[in-house]
Design a protein around this motif. Sequence first.
Motif, mmCIF file in Angstrom:
data_model
loop_
_atom_site.group_PDB
_atom_site.id
_atom_site.type_symbol
_atom_site.label_atom_id
_atom_site.label_comp_id
_atom_site.label_asym_id
_atom_site.label_seq_id
_atom_site.Cartn_x
_atom_site.Cartn_y
_atom_site.Cartn_z
ATOM 1 N N SER A 161 104.991 33.788 -54.113
ATOM 2 C CA SER A 161 105.744 34.414 -53.016
ATOM 3 C C SER A 161 106.008 35.896 -53.257
ATOM 4 O O SER A 161 106.412 36.609 -52.347
ATOM 5 C CB SER A 161 107.073 33.683 -52.804
ATOM 6 N N CYS A 162 105.793 36.354 -54.487
ATOM 7 C CA CYS A 162 106.004 37.761 -54.822
ATOM 8 C C CYS A 162 104.675 38.509 -54.696
ATOM 9 O O CYS A 162 103.756 38.287 -55.493
ATOM 10 C CB CYS A 162 106.560 37.884 -56.244
ATOM 11 N N ALA A 163 104.584 39.364 -53.682
ATOM 12 C CA ALA A 163 103.318 40.056 -53.413
ATOM 13 C C ALA A 163 102.931 41.008 -54.538
ATOM 14 O O ALA A 163 101.750 41.276 -54.757
ATOM 15 C CB ALA A 163 103.412 40.811 -52.094
ATOM 16 N N ARG A 175 101.532 37.887 -58.295
ATOM 17 C CA ARG A 175 101.416 36.534 -57.753
ATOM 18 C C ARG A 175 101.784 35.446 -58.758
ATOM 19 O O ARG A 175 102.033 34.307 -58.379
ATOM 20 C CB ARG A 175 100.000 36.294 -57.239
#
Length: 309
Positions: free
Chosen positions: A78-80, A83
């Motif tokens: 969810s963390c661009a 990843r």
Amino acid sequence: MDIIPVVDFDPYRLGIGDVTDENLRELGEELKKAFCEVGFVYLKNTGIDQKEVNEVLDVSKKFFMLPENKKSAFKRGSCAIHRNHGWISVGAESLNPRRPHDLKEAFNTSSLRTDIEWPSDVDGFRDIHTSFFLRCKELSLRVLRVMALSLDLEPNVFLKEHERIGSETNGSTLRSLYYPPVKNEHVKDGQIRCGEHSDYGSITLVFQGHEGGLQVLNRNGEYISAPSIPGTVLINIADLMQRWTSDVFVSAVHRVLLPPAGDSSARQSLAFFVQPDDDVIITCCDGSDKYPAVNAGDYLMARFKDTYS
């Protein structure tokens, strides 16, 4: 060798500035012997004490005890920016794809950027994890320097390929692991807490809670126990380092077994996976072509694909 050796790292522990060539030579000989024969070694007197480890374990457990909807907001992927950063639920991984999914969950600290979201329901979660990440980074670089010297290589040959640890262009990760209590009636045939695997990168630092279960495959093809020894860090060689050193250093397969029948305790550990910078091309440092050149970042992504397929 039936036991994993313990090496005293006191001459080069964190906080020590000057170290003699003789001390480095002796440390190198001991590490080389362990990494060639077993692939694992316990280091004591590293400068990271058990209190620091317990602090990370304690704050991690508070997070793992949160309801799933609280944790899923920070799910891996969810963390661009990075990843691999974030929470992994029980059953999301199969480190041995031939077994049912692993009975563990984890939180990965893969980025130290200030503009990403962290769990806010646990006081100190971000600060404690990022501080410990940096401590592990510092110790890892010292170990890599000793390893290079043990091979009669230029001291910074590995260090210069790990310059961006903690950034979005390096895959090094602090992983806090939680193995929940096991209900035997829910365990599938062949399922264990963590399937047999070797690690992917350069080296791994492991800090265990008091619970057992970790086993290492020795050179004779037999699994031996790697128990928790308070005040030590267990360090193992990973696959890229084995390629890098043309099989001089051995990346050992390891696993975490189920607890004995009737044992309802959870298990915790911390692992700091040290990766070369993403754009580094790994070639055999002896100049041979025993392994083809490989891009470190691409290799890591390929291994992740196997784990999460």
